[in-house]
Design a protein around this motif. Sequence first.
Motif, PDB file in Angstrom:
ATOM      1  N   MET A   1     -12.394 -10.606  15.786  1.00 50.59           N
ATOM      2  CA  MET A   1     -11.706 -11.758  15.093  1.00 50.59           C
ATOM      3  C   MET A   1     -11.651 -11.309  13.478  1.00 50.59           C
ATOM      4  O   MET A   1     -10.909 -11.775  12.890  1.00 50.59           O
ATOM      5  N   ILE A   2     -12.606 -10.673  13.041  1.00 46.19           N
ATOM      6  CA  ILE A   2     -12.242 -10.130  11.713  1.00 46.19           C
ATOM      7  C   ILE A   2     -11.210  -9.601  11.495  1.00 46.19           C
ATOM      8  O   ILE A   2     -10.402  -9.507  10.518  1.00 46.19           O
ATOM      9  N   TRP A   3     -10.910  -8.583  12.552  1.00 46.77           N
ATOM     10  CA  TRP A   3      -9.682  -7.722  12.646  1.00 46.77           C
ATOM     11  C   TRP A   3      -8.538  -8.504  12.548  1.00 46.77           C
ATOM     12  O   TRP A   3      -7.449  -8.072  11.610  1.00 46.77           O
ATOM     13  N   LEU A   4      -8.321  -9.462  13.153  1.00 42.11           N
ATOM     14  CA  LEU A   4      -7.344 -10.367  13.183  1.00 42.11           C
ATOM     15  C   LEU A   4      -7.158 -11.112  11.990  1.00 42.11           C
ATOM     16  O   LEU A   4      -5.989 -11.168  11.512  1.00 42.11           O
ATOM     17  N   MET A   5      -7.945 -11.464  11.379  1.00 40.29           N
ATOM     18  CA  MET A   5      -8.030 -12.133   9.880  1.00 40.29           C
ATOM     19  C   MET A   5      -7.599 -11.090   8.922  1.00 40.29           C
ATOM     20  O   MET A   5      -6.476 -11.525   7.979  1.00 40.29           O
ATOM     21  N   LEU A   6      -8.142 -10.011   8.859  1.00 40.14           N
ATOM     22  CA  LEU A   6      -7.605  -9.074   7.955  1.00 40.14           C
ATOM     23  C   LEU A   6      -5.935  -8.443   8.130  1.00 40.14           C
ATOM     24  O   LEU A   6      -5.620  -8.554   7.416  1.00 40.14           O
ATOM     25  N   THR A   7      -5.675  -8.328   9.461  1.00 41.56           N
ATOM     26  CA  THR A   7      -4.290  -8.233   9.621  1.00 41.56           C
ATOM     27  C   THR A   7      -3.572  -9.397   9.452  1.00 41.56           C
ATOM     28  O   THR A   7      -2.285  -9.237   8.770  1.00 41.56           O
ATOM     29  N   THR A   8      -3.905 -10.701   9.634  1.00 40.52           N
ATOM     30  CA  THR A   8      -3.032 -11.582   8.791  1.00 40.52           C
ATOM     31  C   THR A   8      -2.787 -11.611   7.759  1.00 40.52           C
ATOM     32  O   THR A   8      -1.810 -11.664   6.838  1.00 40.52           O
ATOM     33  N   LEU A   9      -3.851 -11.395   6.745  1.00 45.41           N
ATOM     34  CA  LEU A   9      -4.009 -11.195   5.382  1.00 45.41           C
ATOM     35  C   LEU A   9      -3.010 -10.108   4.963  1.00 45.41           C
ATOM     36  O   LEU A   9      -2.357 -10.577   4.004  1.00 45.41           O
ATOM     37  N   VAL A  10      -3.106  -9.088   5.416  1.00 41.15           N
ATOM     38  CA  VAL A  10      -2.236  -8.086   4.916  1.00 41.15           C
ATOM     39  C   VAL A  10      -0.683  -8.178   5.364  1.00 41.15           C
ATOM     40  O   VAL A  10      -0.128  -8.106   4.430  1.00 41.15           O
ATOM     41  N   VAL A  11      -0.386  -8.928   6.398  1.00 44.30           N
ATOM     42  CA  VAL A  11       0.768  -9.315   6.617  1.00 44.30           C
ATOM     43  C   VAL A  11       1.462 -10.402   5.764  1.00 44.30           C
ATOM     44  O   VAL A  11       2.636 -10.256   5.389  1.00 44.30           O
ATOM     45  N   VAL A  12       0.578 -11.420   5.532  1.00 40.55           N
ATOM     46  CA  VAL A  12       0.916 -12.479   4.634  1.00 40.55           C
ATOM     47  C   VAL A  12       1.142 -11.499   3.131  1.00 40.55           C
ATOM     48  O   VAL A  12       2.237 -11.972   2.462  1.00 40.55           O
ATOM     49  N   PHE A  13       0.305 -11.014   2.636  1.00 39.46           N
ATOM     50  CA  PHE A  13       0.341 -10.132   1.529  1.00 39.46           C
ATOM     51  C   PHE A  13       1.726  -9.446   1.301  1.00 39.46           C
ATOM     52  O   PHE A  13       2.299  -9.444   0.563  1.00 39.46           O
ATOM     53  N   ILE A  14       2.002  -8.697   2.413  1.00 38.71           N
ATOM     54  CA  ILE A  14       3.389  -7.795   2.426  1.00 38.71           C
ATOM     55  C   ILE A  14       4.515  -8.859   2.402  1.00 38.71           C
ATOM     56  O   ILE A  14       5.383  -8.382   1.586  1.00 38.71           O
ATOM     57  N   ILE A  15       4.498  -9.826   2.970  1.00 48.15           N
ATOM     58  CA  ILE A  15       5.568 -10.499   3.301  1.00 48.15           C
ATOM     59  C   ILE A  15       5.899 -11.267   1.683  1.00 48.15           C
ATOM     60  O   ILE A  15       7.157 -11.619   1.275  1.00 48.15           O
ATOM     61  N   GLY A  16       4.732 -11.752   1.384  1.00 46.18           N
ATOM     62  CA  GLY A  16       4.884 -12.473   0.098  1.00 46.18           C
ATOM     63  C   GLY A  16       5.311 -11.467  -1.237  1.00 46.18           C
ATOM     64  O   GLY A  16       6.014 -11.953  -1.895  1.00 46.18           O
ATOM     65  N   PHE A  17       4.931 -10.424  -0.999  1.00 46.48           N
ATOM     66  CA  PHE A  17       5.146  -9.508  -2.081  1.00 46.48           C
ATOM     67  C   PHE A  17       6.744  -9.129  -2.030  1.00 46.48           C
ATOM     68  O   PHE A  17       7.322  -9.088  -3.029  1.00 46.48           O
ATOM     69  N   ARG A  18       7.278  -8.865  -0.898  1.00 46.77           N
ATOM     70  CA  ARG A  18       8.707  -8.717  -0.567  1.00 46.77           C
ATOM     71  C   ARG A  18       9.622  -9.919  -0.852  1.00 46.77           C
ATOM     72  O   ARG A  18      10.579  -9.847  -1.606  1.00 46.77           O
ATOM     73  N   LEU A  19       8.812 -11.240  -0.750  1.00 45.44           N
ATOM     74  CA  LEU A  19       9.742 -12.163  -1.228  1.00 45.44           C
ATOM     75  C   LEU A  19       9.762 -12.413  -2.887  1.00 45.44           C
ATOM     76  O   LEU A  19      10.631 -12.889  -3.459  1.00 45.44           O
ATOM     77  N   LEU A  20       8.628 -12.147  -3.262  1.00 47.32           N
ATOM     78  CA  LEU A  20       8.431 -12.169  -4.775  1.00 47.32           C
ATOM     79  C   LEU A  20       9.322 -11.054  -5.448  1.00 47.32           C
ATOM     80  O   LEU A  20       9.881 -11.341  -6.596  1.00 47.32           O
ATOM     81  N   THR A  21       9.569 -10.010  -5.014  1.00 45.07           N
ATOM     82  CA  THR A  21      10.366  -8.919  -5.373  1.00 45.07           C
ATOM     83  C   THR A  21      11.644  -8.953  -5.064  1.00 45.07           C
ATOM     84  O   THR A  21      12.335  -7.831  -5.434  1.00 45.07           O
ATOM     85  N   ALA A  22      12.064  -9.577  -4.382  1.00 46.80           N
ATOM     86  CA  ALA A  22      13.413  -9.495  -3.720  1.00 46.80           C
ATOM     87  C   ALA A  22      14.508  -9.533  -4.624  1.00 46.80           C
ATOM     88  O   ALA A  22      15.606  -8.837  -4.546  1.00 46.80           O
ATOM     89  N   ALA A  23      14.583 -10.471  -5.693  1.00 44.25           N
ATOM     90  CA  ALA A  23      15.400 -10.342  -6.760  1.00 44.25           C
ATOM     91  C   ALA A  23      15.592  -9.123  -7.822  1.00 44.25           C
ATOM     92  O   ALA A  23      16.676  -8.642  -7.708  1.00 44.25           O
ATOM     93  N   SER A  24      14.443  -8.814  -7.885  1.00 43.07           N
ATOM     94  CA  SER A  24      14.405  -7.462  -8.763  1.00 43.07           C
ATOM     95  C   SER A  24      15.170  -6.227  -8.037  1.00 43.07           C
ATOM     96  O   SER A  24      15.736  -5.678  -8.381  1.00 43.07           O
ATOM     97  N   ARG A  25      14.439  -6.306  -6.788  1.00 38.45           N
ATOM     98  CA  ARG A  25      15.144  -5.034  -5.810  1.00 38.45           C
ATOM     99  C   ARG A  25      16.492  -5.035  -5.553  1.00 38.45           C
ATOM    100  O   ARG A  25      17.277  -4.260  -5.827  1.00 38.45           O
ATOM    101  N   HIS A  26      16.988  -6.602  -5.461  1.00 36.38           N
ATOM    102  CA  HIS A  26      18.412  -6.559  -5.171  1.00 36.38           C
ATOM    103  C   HIS A  26      18.918  -6.392  -6.459  1.00 36.38           C
ATOM    104  O   HIS A  26      20.456  -5.709  -6.278  1.00 36.38           O
ATOM    105  N   SER A  27      18.869  -6.694  -7.515  1.00 33.13           N
ATOM    106  CA  SER A  27      19.429  -6.131  -9.003  1.00 33.13           C
ATOM    107  C   SER A  27      19.240  -4.800  -9.031  1.00 33.13           C
ATOM    108  O   SER A  27      20.362  -4.154  -9.568  1.00 33.13           O
TER     109      SER A  27
END
Length: 165
Positions: A1-27
């Motif tokens: 159960m802990i592994w599932l929460m950690l995996t979900t947290l990592v995935v959310v972090f990665i997706i959030g990071f990609r969304l937040l930096t999308a404009a700068s990466r595109h530019s």
Amino acid sequence: MIWLMLTTLVVVFIIGFRLLTAASRHSAQTLSKRLNIQPVYVESLLSLMGKQAAQEFTDYIARDSEESMRNAAVVLLIWQVFIVDSSEENQLRWRYTLRNAAIPADISRQQMLLALGFLRQLEPDSREMNAFREAYNAHFMPDPIDSMPIKEKFISHDEHGDEYR
């Protein structure tokens, strides 16, 4: 159960990071594709500009106009040859890069002021940058003979011979 929460947290972090930096990466990708360089040059410029100036710079590039792309390329040129490395080889390399992208590599006063605004967190001295701009433009000023059309370079003795007789 802990592994599932950690995996979900990592995935959310990665997706959030990609969304937040999308404009700068595109530019960064847009400018680097135009100049045919690696995006690391633009990304390092953005990281050293500071958060607010980097956002302004990415918004400026996102205008998708030829003028804003030229000015952004010259800001990158100024950063690379005024702040990072002012050696002759580096100046020639970046001038060649801009010329290959069909961007005039001379630095206008307006482009210098634009660069001062975007690089404000680095606090460049405006007098030093203006002196650099003048020296850079004077160094790469074309020779008047080289800029003449080919027919005008050669003077026939027959055409001007009567003046000397």
